[in-house]
Write an enzyme that holds these catalytic residues in place. Structure first.
Site, PDB file in Angstrom:
ATOM      1  N   PHE A   1       0.815  -1.221   0.000  1.00 44.66           N
ATOM      2  CA  PHE A   1       0.000   0.000   0.000  1.00 44.66           C
ATOM      3  C   PHE A   1       0.844   1.265   0.000  1.00 44.66           C
ATOM      4  O   PHE A   1       0.426   2.306   0.503  1.00 44.66           O
ATOM      5  CB  PHE A   1      -0.961  -0.017   1.193  1.00 44.66           C
ATOM      6  CG  PHE A   1      -1.649  -1.345   1.377  1.00 44.66           C
ATOM      7  CD1 PHE A   1      -2.562  -1.789   0.436  1.00 44.66           C
ATOM      8  CD2 PHE A   1      -1.357  -2.165   2.456  1.00 44.66           C
ATOM      9  CE1 PHE A   1      -3.183  -3.027   0.575  1.00 44.66           C
ATOM     10  CE2 PHE A   1      -1.972  -3.404   2.599  1.00 44.66           C
ATOM     11  CZ  PHE A   1      -2.891  -3.829   1.658  1.00 44.66           C
TER      12      PHE A   1
ATOM     13  N   GLY B   1      -0.729  -8.714  -4.462  1.00 45.81           N
ATOM     14  CA  GLY B   1      -2.142  -8.998  -4.294  1.00 45.81           C
ATOM     15  C   GLY B   1      -2.988  -8.274  -5.313  1.00 45.81           C
ATOM     16  O   GLY B   1      -4.211  -8.340  -5.302  1.00 45.81           O
TER      17      GLY B   1
ATOM     18  N   GLY C   1       1.303  -0.227 -12.371  1.00 49.31           N
ATOM     19  CA  GLY C   1       1.694  -1.623 -12.533  1.00 49.31           C
ATOM     20  C   GLY C   1       1.083  -2.299 -13.739  1.00 49.31           C
ATOM     21  O   GLY C   1       1.794  -2.731 -14.651  1.00 49.31           O
TER      22      GLY C   1
ATOM     23  N   LEU D   1      -8.760  -5.873 -17.386  1.00 45.26           N
ATOM     24  CA  LEU D   1      -8.118  -7.097 -17.865  1.00 45.26           C
ATOM     25  C   LEU D   1      -8.729  -8.335 -17.223  1.00 45.26           C
ATOM     26  O   LEU D   1      -8.850  -9.379 -17.853  1.00 45.26           O
ATOM     27  CB  LEU D   1      -6.614  -7.043 -17.564  1.00 45.26           C
ATOM     28  CG  LEU D   1      -5.845  -5.905 -18.247  1.00 45.26           C
ATOM     29  CD1 LEU D   1      -4.423  -5.819 -17.707  1.00 45.26           C
ATOM     30  CD2 LEU D   1      -5.837  -6.094 -19.766  1.00 45.26           C
TER      31      LEU D   1
ATOM     32  N   PRO E   1     -11.939  -8.932 -14.538  1.00 44.82           N
ATOM     33  CA  PRO E   1     -12.937  -8.315 -13.644  1.00 44.82           C
ATOM     34  C   PRO E   1     -12.955  -8.906 -12.243  1.00 44.82           C
ATOM     35  O   PRO E   1     -13.334  -8.216 -11.298  1.00 44.82           O
ATOM     36  CB  PRO E   1     -14.261  -8.550 -14.374  1.00 44.82           C
ATOM     37  CG  PRO E   1     -13.992  -9.615 -15.378  1.00 44.82           C
ATOM     38  CD  PRO E   1     -12.533  -9.547 -15.725  1.00 44.82           C
TER      39      PRO E   1
ATOM     40  N   THR F   1     -10.282  -9.980 -10.356  1.00 48.11           N
ATOM     41  CA  THR F   1      -9.248  -9.359  -9.527  1.00 48.11           C
ATOM     42  C   THR F   1      -9.428  -7.839  -9.496  1.00 48.11           C
ATOM     43  O   THR F   1      -9.107  -7.204  -8.497  1.00 48.11           O
ATOM     44  CB  THR F   1      -7.842  -9.729 -10.031  1.00 48.11           C
ATOM     45  OG1 THR F   1      -7.742  -9.405 -11.416  1.00 48.11           O
ATOM     46  CG2 THR F   1      -7.564 -11.203  -9.846  1.00 48.11           C
TER      47      THR F   1
ATOM     48  N   GLY G   1      -5.646   1.727 -14.849  1.00 51.10           N
ATOM     49  CA  GLY G   1      -5.221   1.535 -13.456  1.00 51.10           C
ATOM     50  C   GLY G   1      -6.352   1.681 -12.465  1.00 51.10           C
ATOM     51  O   GLY G   1      -7.194   2.571 -12.576  1.00 51.10           O
TER      52      GLY G   1
ATOM     53  N   GLY H   1      -5.776   0.368  -8.839  1.00 53.00           N
ATOM     54  CA  GLY H   1      -5.326   0.137  -7.462  1.00 53.00           C
ATOM     55  C   GLY H   1      -5.519   1.343  -6.565  1.00 53.00           C
ATOM     56  O   GLY H   1      -5.885   1.208  -5.400  1.00 53.00           O
ATOM     57  N   GLU H   2      -5.260   2.511  -7.094  1.00 54.87           N
ATOM     58  CA  GLU H   2      -5.341   3.718  -6.275  1.00 54.87           C
ATOM     59  C   GLU H   2      -6.738   4.329  -6.306  1.00 54.87           C
ATOM     60  O   GLU H   2      -7.257   4.748  -5.283  1.00 54.87           O
ATOM     61  CB  GLU H   2      -4.328   4.775  -6.770  1.00 54.87           C
ATOM     62  CG  GLU H   2      -2.908   4.267  -6.957  1.00 54.87           C
ATOM     63  CD  GLU H   2      -2.083   4.239  -5.671  1.00 54.87           C
ATOM     64  OE1 GLU H   2      -2.652   4.406  -4.584  1.00 54.87           O
ATOM     65  OE2 GLU H   2      -0.864   4.025  -5.776  1.00 54.87           O
TER      66      GLU H   2
END
Lengths: 331, 708, 263
Positions: free
Chosen positions: B232, B462, B504, B600, B602, B604, B672, B674-675
């Site tokens: 994180f 993760g 990433g 890419l 759905p 995850t 992206g 994640g954020e």
């Protein structure tokens, strides 16, 4: 952890003798608090006497003539909470136990050990900080520090910590007695109200147990409010957190009139705080929200909050009202 | 064409999942080494001053102790090697409470831990800068050029002339990342070669920082990090503990394992700083924004500067002619802050999107309507066209799916028993970027069975990197996923960007995709044939009977990318229940609608989004680290005091993605996730709490005491 | 000695041949041994297995049963103070191990028994990552002294798969993406497996309505699952997926996974 000798015994008299022999020895039961504190270098025994093989685990009716139930001190919290007799006759105790910690910890923690939990004050845990409970005479860092979680009743200049158990709050409302084996092998019984103490000038003493005494059982007298009780725990998250305020309430009703009310609070003092003033005001009154509010208000007016926990006064009042309302509705 | 894209876009289970569910995934401390020694750090108990005496004799005599390492005997390290936070045992100077001051190395973990308690330290104390509130009036201009005041028009005058105004201060506390895996390292020396098993979000970054700090060449250091127990941001840059493990291993001439304790996580690996944000919004009576100021004051370390950019969302979210974004900073004797999930945007959006909600309430306009009215056609901060922006769709589709029409506009009017029910909405954004990354594809053929190995020094904490790269390679090579092996998390592999700042997926997947294209091109060239329909690499391996073939691609962002403003966007919808008597809050429902380009995987991706949402819910309701200014220590020092959400804190969460094709930021069209998943969440919850109770909480977290 | 001589299936042979061609003949002749498994794990750790694993669940599940150690090698004398000899069952295998009295069950599993699945997240009983099942009940191995485990039976994540089959809870976690980084996962799964027993016994929770009314086996609601799993912190935020996985494992019914697309 400091090095220690580990001893295991299935005889309570052996356990007591071992402890008396070594002033730096400690009993070990579930370990959920003691091992934690040993890792922090707060507790520093050089010998642990493991009690978990003692046969003091049974939950049974008290002998005839003494109406009530006996809970073995070394039984696990989970077993106590789920025992059919406790769920049926003391649902308040089940609920309080189940409000505490997590399933894993309740599977490890013993009933006697739960009574001996030490405060969760973060200054007590941090050996770099002053703390009269951990290091008598060093001062109280919480008094003028981070004291949001701390006491609003019964604190002293020396210590403002609270006692963290949920179970014991219910035991207070249930007027439990703590039965202990003394070093001479004789039993004595301590009322839950006298078991834990206020910090006064000796905050290092959490309770009135004497060195070597071993809790054998918790005795619950018969009560008339199994069908009218509630435990409410207010906390910063919805599970697995210590109480900001908790309330155990049991009400004996005659129709809608209160015969007697039993109210104990957690998270507000160095011991479970029995709300006697509120109880006295409720006796004989109708079970209405207005009456609950008056009684709760009167109780909480006695509070002396610290700089960061003034909210506990209103929260305590509301939670008493909420618990009484819930109890009145039926368990 | 149907044959293509068989894997991408499918909700495939994680390919490394089997290892995780059987306990066989190897995190740093799971690596066995013969003759392992155990190291434990010990720390300063003052915030500022100098160590005057350090008595290690009792510890050294304690059974099993192999070494006690302090500034007195530590080797000289390069302080500018790229590690964050200092604390490298190079001097007796103390800059923050809990600074590492030494290491005990022993035969066992128990012995090392015990001996660390036997160290006696004396200090010359200096008055520390530990009280943010007191330091606030003396805040300074930050050094970073990107943090200079950003002025458009005259925000002050426009605010004063605006018909409707909101001007409030929003506070977010210090937060800690607390990945479940505390930062840990196993260091193994073989001669002058060093292997560091260490969870690292940026594999090559960890390698170069460790090497440089230890005065080694990068090729002397290998980072192995196939599994990372969460990061994180805290495992993006690396911290002293990484290199100190290597120092200890060198000094005792054995492999050494060093794991931070949970308590040490509070002052070893950065934090999200406290932010004091003043928002001034001015609007016309019909809700058209005239002025937006977002002035942030934060703290940083006394010897190094990091500020999370709280004004970023305010730069681009709304069309507004007059704007001021500013930063001020107070140096404090506290560990250096660092990137924390949704850095700047998560906290900044709390301020901006709370203020928008306040404005909507004042204007008596639905908060969704207010946002739609101020939707910018191009990036207001730089005039560039959007590569894509689906805020309107996020809001409209979300409102429909969430049942926004059931919201009662008047706060405190939706009651069920003792519970007050409220709905809140808030938007968020995060930049979409691709960073340089290289990937190698190795193809092998046995009979007609073609297998591929993908090699890239990427990381998977993760996020699903392993799985999306297998999907990308499968489609890019014409293979089934089970014929793809992904190798990542090792600095010996081709260099790559990190799993940070939502770069990433875009960086890694495009590198792999480029390598797939390149290897197919090369196989085509090798065949010397012309094909009417372009064959896959797999077809070519078989038709040309190639037994082994490999290539490497070095991928970069498209050159035209910076002519556009490229960001992911979202809209968040929260339903809360607040107990009117106790003040306890529960988020009963949450919906995040995200426009993030191509999804890419759905399955995850949804997990990433709801994970970000849960972080945001923690930020909104329970997470707070408190400094006791008398000592500069964290009074909150364990998971019992620092409340990350539990399972029962979370109600029903849903993730919705807006279909979006945007190949401007990168060829794969990945923006992206994640954020962005955390951005706007805290505001949506706070706005829902306002809707439920009529109480506007501007100081997070919204704990029960604030609602009584 | 617990051998595992079940012949490899054709699928497993292919898999093994791909991954470890040098060992294939040996495995076919003698069965899967601990050393083969360790190599498989090391390949996996280096990221080499990847999607081969989609078909490798059986192999892993079987391999979990391959441990044959009984006496665990003593550490150097200097590394042990107040030594205690503990005999206990770990994943159905009797283990005898000499430990420092201070050693927790967690560190004993991880540092002495090569069972690194159980994780240290806080070491103070506040996160649940170290959850294992002792004598049928979920407990925290970080607060359990190994010395107190004499004669007890410990099940860790490595011991949940039985007879070449993953525990249904493991399958459900995989299907529902009940994890991201995976670090809390062994504790979550052990906790969830023990929860199934608790539900069967009709154990109550803080949420139980009408606690005096006792029933036998109970089917847990989503809220009940969440509350009862709150002793296991997941920082990545897989909670709803964990609830879905447990629900599926408890009911045996497929729970649909949903993600929405629009626009």
């Amino acid at each position: 952890m400091r090095p220690f000798k580990y001893t295991n015994t299935n005889s309570s008299s052996d356990a007591i003798n071992l402890l008396i022999k070594n002033p730096n020895a400690s009993y070990l039961a579930g370990g959920t608090n003691l091992i934690d504190l040993m890792k922090e270098d707060v507790e520093k025994p050089n010998e642990l006497i493991d009690l978990t093989r003692l046969a003091l685990t049974k939950i049974a009716l008290l002998p005839t003539g003494q109406n009530g139930i006996s809970i073995g001190a070394l039984g696990k919290n989970t077993e106590a909470a789920n025992h059919p007799m406790i769920r049926e006759q003391y649902p308040l105790l089940s609920k309080a136990i189940l409000a505490g910690a997590s399933a894993q910890i309740r599977n490890m923690a013993t009933n006697g050990g739960n009574l001996l939990q030490r405060t969760r004050c973060s200054y007590f845990y941090d050996t770099a900080m002053p703390c009269n409970k951990r290091n008598p005479g060093s001062g109280c860092a919480a008094k003028d520090g981070f004291n949001r979680m701390h006491a609003i009743f019964g604190w002293s200049e020396e210590c403002v910590a609270v006692y963290p158990s949920d179970m014991a709050v219910a035991l207070s409302a249930l007027d439990a007695n703590i039965k202990v084996i003394q070093p001479d092998g004789k039993f004595r019984s301590i009322s839950i109200h006298d078991f834990h103490r206020l910090p006064e000038q000796q905050p290092e003493l959490d309770n009135t147990l004497k060195r070597g005494e071993l809790i054998s059982s918790i005795e619950l007298p018969k009560n008339d409010f199994a069908n009218h009780s509630a435990y409410i725990k207010v906390r910063d998250r919805n599970s697995y957190a210590f109480a900001l305020v908790s309330v155990a309430a049991g009400v004996v009703l005659n129709g809608n009139r209160i015969v007697s009310a039993h109210i104990a609070m957690g998270g507000v003092a160095h011991k479970p705080w029995r709300a006697r003033k509120a109880e006295a005001l409720l006796k004989g009154k109708m079970a209405t929200v207005a009456n609950f509010e008056l009684a709760a208000q009167a109780e909480m007016e006695q509070a002396k909050p610290l700089a960061q926990n003034k909210f506990k006064v209103a929260m305590g009042k509301n939670t008493i009202v909420s618990a009484l309302s819930m109890a009145t509705k039926g368990t | 064409m149907e044959e293509k894209n068989k894997a991408i876009g499918k909700g495939v289970s994680r390919i490394e999942g089997i290892l995780k569910i059987t306990g066989k995934a190897t995190y740093a401390t799971d690596y066995p080494a013969k003759n392992m020694a155990y190291a434990v750090l010990f720390k300063s108990t003052i915030a500022s001053g100098t160590i005057t005496s350090l008595d290690t004799s009792a510890a050294e005599k304690s059974q099993g102790v192999l070494a006690v390492i302090t500034h007195k005997n530590a080797p000289k390290l390069n302080l500018k090697g790229g590690l964050r936070g200092g604390a490298l045992l190079q001097s007796p100077e103390i800059l923050f409470h809990g600074q590492h001051i030494g290491i005990v190395v022993a035969q066992s973990f128990e012995q090392a831990t015990h001996a660390a308690h036997l160290i006696h330290v004396e200090y010359q104390k200096k008055e520390g800068k530990t009280d943010f509130d007191k330091l606030l009036p003396n805040a300074e201009m930050p050094k970073g050029k990107e943090l200079a005041d950003l002025v458009r028009g005259d925000a002050k005058a426009a605010f004063e002339n605006a018909a409707v105004r909101v001007e409030e201060i929003y506070e977010t506390p210090i937060e800690h990342h607390h990945p479940m895996e505390p930062h840990s390292t196993v260091a193994v020396w073989e001669g002058e070669q060093l292997t560091l098993y260490n969870g690292s979000q940026i594999i090559n970054g960890a390698q170069t920082a460790a090497a440089s700090t230890l005065n080694l060449k990068p090729e002397q250091v290998r980072i192995i990090s196939p599994f990372i127990g969460g990061g994180f941001g805290s495992k993006g840059g690396q911290w002293a503990n990484l290199v100190l493990t290597a120092v200890a291993a060198k000094m005792v001439n054995r492999p050494v394992k060093l794991a931070l304790t949970r308590q040490q996580m509070f002052n070893s690996v950065g934090l999200r700083q406290r932010n004091h944000q003043k928002i001034s919004l001015g609007a016309s009576k019909d809700g058209i924004l005239q002025s937006l100021s977002h002035q942030t004051t934060s703290h940083t370390a006394v010897d190094s500067e990091y500020l999370e950019p709280c004004g970023d969302c305010s730069k681009i979210m709304y069309e507004v002619p007059n704007s001021l974004i500013s930063y001020r900073v107070v140096p404090m004797n506290v560990i250096l802050p660092t990137y924390t999930r949704g850095p700047g945007k998560s906290t900044g959006s709390f301020a901006l999107e709370s203020a928008m909600d306040e404005l909507a309430y004042k204007l008596n306009i639905d908060p969704i309507e207010l946002r739609l009215k101020n939707e910018p056609k191009k990036d207001p901060s730089n005039g560039k066209p959007w590569s894509s922006r689906k805020v309107v769709e996020c809001l409209k589709e979300g409102a429909k799916a969430f049942g926004w029409d059931k919201r009662k506009a008047e706060p405190g009017t939706n009651k069920i028993g003792d519970d007050l029910v409220g709905y809140g909405v808030a938007c968020g954004t995060y930049p979409a970027r691709q960073r340089d990354s290289s990937a190698v594809i190795k193809l092998t053929k046995k009979g007609n069975n073609v297998n591929a190995t993908v090699e890239i020094a990427a990381s998977d904490l993760g996020t699903g990197t392993n799985t999306i790269l297998a999907q990308t390679a499968a489609d890019g090579l014409g293979l089934a996923m089970e014929n793809i092996t992904v190798k990542l998390g090792d600095s010996n592999l081709p260099p790559a960007a990190g799993s940070v700042g939502s770069v990433g997926a875009a960086s890694f997947a495009n590198a792999v995709n480029d390598a797939c294209t390149k290897i197919t091109d090369e196989l085509l060239a090798k065949s010397g044939k012309q094909f009417f329909v372009r064959p896959t690499a797999k077809d070519l391996m078989i038709s040309e009977n190639v037994s082994a073939f490999e290539t490497r691609a070095d991928a970069k962002a498209p050159t035209q990318a910076d002519q556009y403003s490229a960001h992911s966007f979202n809209a968040n919808f929260a339903e809360v229940r607040v107990n009117a008597l106790t003040g306890m809050v529960k988020v009963t429902r949450f919906l995040a609608v995200t426009g993030a380009g191509r999804i890419l995987n759905p399955k995850t991706a949804r997990s990433q989004i709801i994970g970000g949402n849960i972080w945001g819910i923690g930020m909104a309701l329970s997470e707070e680290s408190i400094i006791d200014p008398r000592w500069g220590n964290f009074a909150t020092r364990s998971f019992a005091d620092y409340h990350v959400p539990t399972n029962f804190d979370i109600g029903k969460l849903d993730a919705m993605f807006i279909n979006e094709e945007d190949k401007i930021p990168n060829k794969m069209g990945v923006k992206g996730i994640g954020e962005v998943g955390i951005v706007g969440v805290a505001a949506a919850v706070a706005n829902a709490v306002f809707n439920a109770t009529g109480k506007r909480i501007r100081h997070l977290p919204i704990t029960p005491d604030k609602l009584l | 000695m617990a051998h595992n001589n079940t012949p490899l299936t054709e699928e497993e042979k292919k898999l093994f041949g791909d991954l470890m061609p040098d060992e294939l003949d040996e495995v076919i002749q003698t069965g899967l041994k601990r050393r083969h498994f360790l190599k498989l794990v090391s390949l996996a750790s280096a990221g080499l297995l990847a999607s081969h694993l989609i078909g490798a669940e059986q192999l892993f599940a079987r391999a979990v049963d391959v441990d044959v150690d009984v006496d665990v090698e003593d550490p150097p004398a200097i590394a042990v103070e107040n030594g205690v000899n503990v005999s206990f069952r770990v994943n159905s295998i009797n283990k005898k191990v000499l430990i420092d009295s201070r050693m927790t069950l967690l560190d004993t599993l991880r540092e002495r028994l090569e069972l690194t699945g159980s994780k240290k997240g806080c070491d103070h009983g506040q996160c649940g990552a170290c959850t294992v099942i002792v004598d049928g009940n979920r407990v925290l191995s970080c607060l359990t002294l190994a010395a107190s485990c004499e004669g007890k039976s410990v099940i860790t994540i490595e011991g949940l798969a039985k007879d070449n089959e993953l525990n249904p809870m493991q399958d459900a976690f995989l299907k529902h993406d009940g994890f991201q980084c995976g670090y809390c996962t062994p504790g979550q799964i052990c906790s969830a497996v023990a929860l199934m027993k608790e539900a069967k016994e009709g154990q109550a929770s803080y949420l139980t309505q009408n606690i005096r009314n006792q029933q036998g086996s109970i089917i847990l609601s989503d809220e009940e699952i969440a509350e009862r799993m709150s002793g296991n912190i997941c920082r990545c935020g897989a909670y709803p997926n964990i609830v879905a996985a447990i629900k599926e494992a408890q009911t045996g019914k497929d729970i649909e996974q949903t993600w929405l697309f629009a626009g």
